[in-house]
Design a protein around this motif. Structure first.
Motif, mmCIF file in Angstrom:
data_model
loop_
_atom_site.group_PDB
_atom_site.id
_atom_site.type_symbol
_atom_site.label_atom_id
_atom_site.label_comp_id
_atom_site.label_asym_id
_atom_site.label_seq_id
_atom_site.Cartn_x
_atom_site.Cartn_y
_atom_site.Cartn_z
ATOM 1 N N ASN A 5 55.945 112.099 72.950
ATOM 2 C CA ASN A 5 54.683 111.714 73.586
ATOM 3 C C ASN A 5 54.585 112.205 75.026
ATOM 4 O O ASN A 5 53.527 112.666 75.467
ATOM 5 C CB ASN A 5 54.517 110.189 73.548
ATOM 6 C CG ASN A 5 54.119 109.686 72.181
ATOM 7 O OD1 ASN A 5 53.519 110.414 71.398
ATOM 8 N ND2 ASN A 5 54.451 108.440 71.886
ATOM 9 N N SER A 6 55.687 112.102 75.762
ATOM 10 C CA SER A 6 55.639 112.514 77.169
ATOM 11 C C SER A 6 55.431 114.021 77.291
ATOM 12 O O SER A 6 54.689 114.496 78.166
ATOM 13 C CB SER A 6 56.912 112.086 77.897
ATOM 14 O OG SER A 6 58.055 112.717 77.346
ATOM 15 N N LEU A 8 53.917 115.963 75.063
ATOM 16 C CA LEU A 8 52.547 116.251 74.655
ATOM 17 C C LEU A 8 51.572 115.908 75.780
ATOM 18 O O LEU A 8 50.640 116.674 76.071
ATOM 19 C CB LEU A 8 52.205 115.467 73.396
ATOM 20 C CG LEU A 8 50.809 115.702 72.804
ATOM 21 C CD1 LEU A 8 50.579 117.161 72.500
ATOM 22 C CD2 LEU A 8 50.627 114.845 71.554
ATOM 23 N N GLU A 9 51.782 114.776 76.432
ATOM 24 C CA GLU A 9 50.907 114.407 77.542
ATOM 25 C C GLU A 9 51.027 115.414 78.688
ATOM 26 O O GLU A 9 50.037 115.706 79.373
ATOM 27 C CB GLU A 9 51.233 113.002 78.038
ATOM 28 C CG GLU A 9 50.860 111.902 77.066
ATOM 29 C CD GLU A 9 49.368 111.876 76.749
ATOM 30 O OE1 GLU A 9 48.555 112.162 77.670
ATOM 31 O OE2 GLU A 9 49.007 111.587 75.601
ATOM 32 N N ALA A 10 52.216 115.951 78.887
ATOM 33 C CA ALA A 10 52.403 116.954 79.932
ATOM 34 C C ALA A 10 51.658 118.242 79.592
ATOM 35 O O ALA A 10 51.121 118.912 80.486
ATOM 36 C CB ALA A 10 53.891 117.228 80.143
ATOM 37 N N LEU A 12 48.851 118.407 77.820
ATOM 38 C CA LEU A 12 47.442 118.121 78.064
ATOM 39 C C LEU A 12 47.137 118.103 79.562
ATOM 40 O O LEU A 12 46.117 118.642 80.012
ATOM 41 C CB LEU A 12 47.055 116.786 77.428
ATOM 42 C CG LEU A 12 47.242 116.667 75.904
ATOM 43 C CD1 LEU A 12 46.773 115.291 75.429
ATOM 44 C CD2 LEU A 12 46.520 117.768 75.154
ATOM 45 N N ALA A 13 48.024 117.503 80.333
ATOM 46 C CA ALA A 13 47.819 117.448 81.777
ATOM 47 C C ALA A 13 47.863 118.839 82.397
ATOM 48 O O ALA A 13 47.088 119.153 83.317
ATOM 49 C CB ALA A 13 48.876 116.550 82.417
ATOM 50 N N HIS A 128 41.769 122.723 74.960
ATOM 51 C CA HIS A 128 41.078 122.042 76.055
ATOM 52 C C HIS A 128 39.764 122.751 76.351
ATOM 53 O O HIS A 128 39.682 123.983 76.317
ATOM 54 C CB HIS A 128 41.961 122.053 77.301
ATOM 55 C CG HIS A 128 41.351 121.400 78.499
ATOM 56 N ND1 HIS A 128 40.735 120.168 78.452
ATOM 57 C CD2 HIS A 128 41.262 121.814 79.805
ATOM 58 C CE1 HIS A 128 40.300 119.846 79.654
ATOM 59 N NE2 HIS A 128 40.600 120.821 80.482
ATOM 60 N N TYR A 137 43.745 117.848 69.771
ATOM 61 C CA TYR A 137 45.172 118.134 69.776
ATOM 62 C C TYR A 137 45.812 117.577 68.511
ATOM 63 O O TYR A 137 45.250 116.727 67.819
ATOM 64 C CB TYR A 137 45.853 117.561 71.021
ATOM 65 C CG TYR A 137 45.986 116.056 71.043
ATOM 66 C CD1 TYR A 137 47.132 115.431 70.548
ATOM 67 C CD2 TYR A 137 44.984 115.236 71.569
ATOM 68 C CE1 TYR A 137 47.269 114.053 70.577
ATOM 69 C CE2 TYR A 137 45.114 113.868 71.606
ATOM 70 C CZ TYR A 137 46.258 113.279 71.102
ATOM 71 O OH TYR A 137 46.391 111.914 71.121
ATOM 72 N N ARG A 147 40.176 113.778 72.145
ATOM 73 C CA ARG A 147 40.286 112.948 73.340
ATOM 74 C C ARG A 147 39.161 113.315 74.295
ATOM 75 O O ARG A 147 39.038 114.475 74.721
ATOM 76 C CB ARG A 147 41.634 113.127 74.037
ATOM 77 C CG ARG A 147 41.759 112.273 75.297
ATOM 78 C CD ARG A 147 43.101 112.425 75.983
ATOM 79 N NE ARG A 147 44.189 111.888 75.174
ATOM 80 C CZ ARG A 147 45.458 111.827 75.593
ATOM 81 N NH1 ARG A 147 45.772 112.262 76.804
ATOM 82 N NH2 ARG A 147 46.396 111.337 74.806
ATOM 83 N N GLY A 151 39.506 109.646 78.371
ATOM 84 C CA GLY A 151 40.711 109.197 77.689
ATOM 85 C C GLY A 151 40.491 108.533 76.351
ATOM 86 O O GLY A 151 41.452 108.270 75.620
ATOM 87 N N GLU A 153 39.913 108.085 72.476
ATOM 88 C CA GLU A 153 40.387 108.943 71.392
ATOM 89 C C GLU A 153 39.807 108.530 70.057
ATOM 90 O O GLU A 153 39.451 107.359 69.849
ATOM 91 C CB GLU A 153 41.916 108.912 71.310
ATOM 92 C CG GLU A 153 42.612 109.586 72.453
ATOM 93 C CD GLU A 153 44.046 109.971 72.094
ATOM 94 O OE1 GLU A 153 44.539 109.567 71.023
ATOM 95 O OE2 GLU A 153 44.663 110.687 72.888
#
Length: 276
Positions: A5-6, A8-10, A12-13, A128, A137, A147, A151, A153
């Motif tokens: 998860n971390s 994947l979030e990175a 997206l960020a 994106h 995603y 998303r 935020g 979803e």
């Protein structure tokens, strides 16, 4: 899991940050785009493409240390880069601006695409849309999602299958050999409607969210399709080459067909190959 998860979030960020810093200013400040042609006048690159790929590559290398970066513009400069993808434990596929012709000509239909591969198999993908701030995603063990910029979803789900004459989709006719285009146009006329956005990022969005039913593509650059195919499959769709082979990011020859499910995919294949 390689893409937790971390991570994947990175991803997206990173896409969002590069979109804000480079892509949006490049689009709105069009006088300084530095537009150049690559293969022909419709295959373009801009300064924003190259700057976005460089910045996004650095960001994702921090997320996936030792990962092999395969970016569209990097491969344009050195095609040998692509050969390292299949053997890489972690591959990072980047399309910094998908739909560059649209971007360079003031058409707001473009996106940014990243896929993560494991020994040549796509395990995560993100697309994106910097002008609207949203994403689609997918992660192989999680599913596919939309998303919003705030935020919120929602799961993605492909359209239900219909009869041929009631289906609509994308056909990238200009990418096919000239001698095949007339037959392809005739076969496409069997559907309710076909179109082409010149942008895989938006085409994958519309079929993954169930707005349209199918797509048919040629010119299989992995940065154009790896993320989108995974997202589409996780949303319940079926993909394969017209020749019958499964799709994978290392497959650069053939024609890629996506449909709502295996049965309707076979029906679509028969239409496009002249068997049905």
């Amino acid at each position: 899991m390689i893409v937790d998860n971390s991570a994947l979030e990175a991803v997206l960020a990173g896409l969002a940050e590069v979109g804000r810093k480079i892509v949006i200013p490049g689009f709105t400040g069009r006088a300084d785009l530095g537009i150049r042609a690559k293969a022909d006048e419709y295959d373009l690159v801009t300064d924003a493409d190259e700057a976005a790929e460089e910045l996004l590559s650095r960001a994702l290398e921090r997320v996936f240390p030792g990962g092999v970066v395969v970016g569209e513009e990097g491969v344009a400069a050195d095609p040998a880069v692509l050969s390292g993808l299949a053997g890489a434990e972690i591959g990072i596929l980047i399309d910094p601006i998908d739909g560059t012709w649209n971007f360079a000509n003031g058409v707001p239909i473009f996106g940014m695409m990243v896929a993560i591969t494991h020994f040549g198999r796509t395990i995560a993908g993100a697309i994106h849309y910097p002008l609207t701030g949203d994403f689609i995603y997918g992660r192989a063990d999680k599913g596919a999602f939309y998303r919003a910029h705030d935020g919120a979803e929602a799961p993605l789900r492909v359209a239900a299958a219909r009869a041929v004459e009631d289906m609509s989709g994308f056909v990238a006719q200009p990418l096919f050999p000239k001698h095949e285009q007339l037959d392809l146009a005739r076969r496409s006329a069997r559907f309710q409607r076909t179109t082409n956005f010149r942008c895989s990022a938006y085409e994958y969005r519309l079929i993954a969210q169930g707005s349209l039913h199918f797509s048919l593509n040629a010119g299989l650059k992995p940065w154009d399709h790896a993320a989108g195919v995974l997202i589409h499959q996780l949303a319940g769709g079926h993909a394969g080459l017209l020749g019958g082979q499964d799709y994978h990011p290392g497959e650069t020859e053939g024609y890629l067909l996506l449909g709502p499910d295996p049965e309707s995919w076979q029906t679509l294949r028969e239409v496009f190959t002249g068997q049905g």
